[in-house]
Scaffold this motif. Structure first.
Motif, PDB file in Angstrom:
ATOM      1  N   UNK A   1       0.603  -1.048   0.031  1.00  0.00           N
ATOM      2  CA  UNK A   1      -0.093   0.229  -0.198  1.00  0.00           C
ATOM      3  C   UNK A   1       0.997   0.912   0.205  1.00  0.00           C
ATOM      4  N   UNK A   2       1.205   2.083  -1.181  1.00  0.00           N
ATOM      5  CA  UNK A   2       1.833   3.348  -1.297  1.00  0.00           C
ATOM      6  C   UNK A   2       1.269   3.669  -0.010  1.00  0.00           C
ATOM      7  N   UNK A   3       0.033   4.118   0.659  1.00  0.00           N
ATOM      8  CA  UNK A   3      -0.338   5.233   1.025  1.00  0.00           C
ATOM      9  C   UNK A   3      -0.107   5.299   2.361  1.00  0.00           C
ATOM     10  N   UNK A   4       0.641   3.470   3.176  1.00  0.00           N
ATOM     11  CA  UNK A   4       0.347   3.713   4.037  1.00  0.00           C
ATOM     12  C   UNK A   4       2.316   3.061   4.540  1.00  0.00           C
ATOM     13  N   UNK A   5       2.954   3.394   5.324  1.00  0.00           N
ATOM     14  CA  UNK A   5       4.405   3.214   5.746  1.00  0.00           C
ATOM     15  C   UNK A   5       3.866   2.885   7.284  1.00  0.00           C
ATOM     16  N   UNK A   6       5.753   2.851   6.932  1.00  0.00           N
ATOM     17  CA  UNK A   6       6.040   1.294   8.201  1.00  0.00           C
ATOM     18  C   UNK A   6       6.659   2.661   9.150  1.00  0.00           C
ATOM     19  N   UNK A   7       7.084   1.862  10.396  1.00  0.00           N
ATOM     20  CA  UNK A   7       7.510   2.576  11.120  1.00  0.00           C
ATOM     21  C   UNK A   7       8.264   3.527  10.829  1.00  0.00           C
ATOM     22  N   UNK A   8       9.526   2.765   9.893  1.00  0.00           N
ATOM     23  CA  UNK A   8      10.853   3.556   9.855  1.00  0.00           C
ATOM     24  C   UNK A   8      10.521   4.311   7.955  1.00  0.00           C
ATOM     25  N   UNK A   9       9.588   4.891   7.898  1.00  0.00           N
ATOM     26  CA  UNK A   9       9.190   5.457   6.122  1.00  0.00           C
ATOM     27  C   UNK A   9       9.002   4.659   5.263  1.00  0.00           C
ATOM     28  N   UNK A  10       9.186   3.254   5.510  1.00  0.00           N
ATOM     29  CA  UNK A  10       9.150   2.904   3.918  1.00  0.00           C
ATOM     30  C   UNK A  10       7.694   2.122   3.397  1.00  0.00           C
ATOM     31  N   UNK A  11       7.845   1.532   2.336  1.00  0.00           N
ATOM     32  CA  UNK A  11       6.233   1.545   2.280  1.00  0.00           C
ATOM     33  C   UNK A  11       5.980   0.229   3.222  1.00  0.00           C
ATOM     34  N   UNK A  12       4.834   0.623   3.135  1.00  0.00           N
ATOM     35  CA  UNK A  12       3.796  -0.942   3.600  1.00  0.00           C
ATOM     36  C   UNK A  12       3.839  -2.230   3.333  1.00  0.00           C
ATOM     37  N   UNK A  13       4.365  -3.114   3.381  1.00  0.00           N
ATOM     38  CA  UNK A  13       4.130  -4.141   1.961  1.00  0.00           C
ATOM     39  C   UNK A  13       3.880  -5.085   2.445  1.00  0.00           C
TER      40      UNK A  13
END
Length: 121
Positions: free
Chosen positions: A86-98
């Motif tokens: 999801x390009x609109x969500x990020x992990x805690x480290x700022x990367x794209x949520x996968x």
């Protein structure tokens, strides 16, 4: 119901080559009269892809390939492991949520995306 297990040896990072192998396995399963074919976890991108998981172009290629596999799933249901994101969500480290996921497909349509929830870590 006849279930086929696609015994594949995916190459890590070779999305297009792995998609070709998966499409061939789907065609063979359909030829043998299977109703459902199941490919391994992460069959599309391969495991141990390292930094490729952070490459947006790699993720887009993965998405294009899963749609191509859906189009190859004519008259048979296919379940294939891939990377959902999801390009609109990020992990805690700022990367794209996968997500480590499986797509359920039939007759050119992705019917469901199921994300793995019981992770080992």
């Amino acid at each position: 119901m006849r279930v086929a297990l696609a015994q594949l040896n995916p190459v890590s990072g070779d999305v297009d080559g792995n998609a070709d192998k998966i499409c061939a396995a789907i065609a063979e399963a359909a030829r043998q009269g299977a109703d459902l074919v199941v490919a391994p976890e992460m069959a599309l991108p391969g495991y141990c892809i390292g930094d490729l998981i952070e490459n947006v172009d790699f993720l887009a290629a993965n998405e294009r390939a899963i749609r191509r596999i859906a189009e190859a799933s004519v008259g048979i249901t296919s379940i294939v492991g891939f990377i959902d994101y999801n390009l609109h969500l990020q992990n805690d480290n700022g990367t794209v949520r996968k997500y480590n996921a499986a797509a359920v497909m039939r007759d050119g349509v992705i019917l469901q995306r199921a994300r793995k929830s019981l992770l080992p870590n």
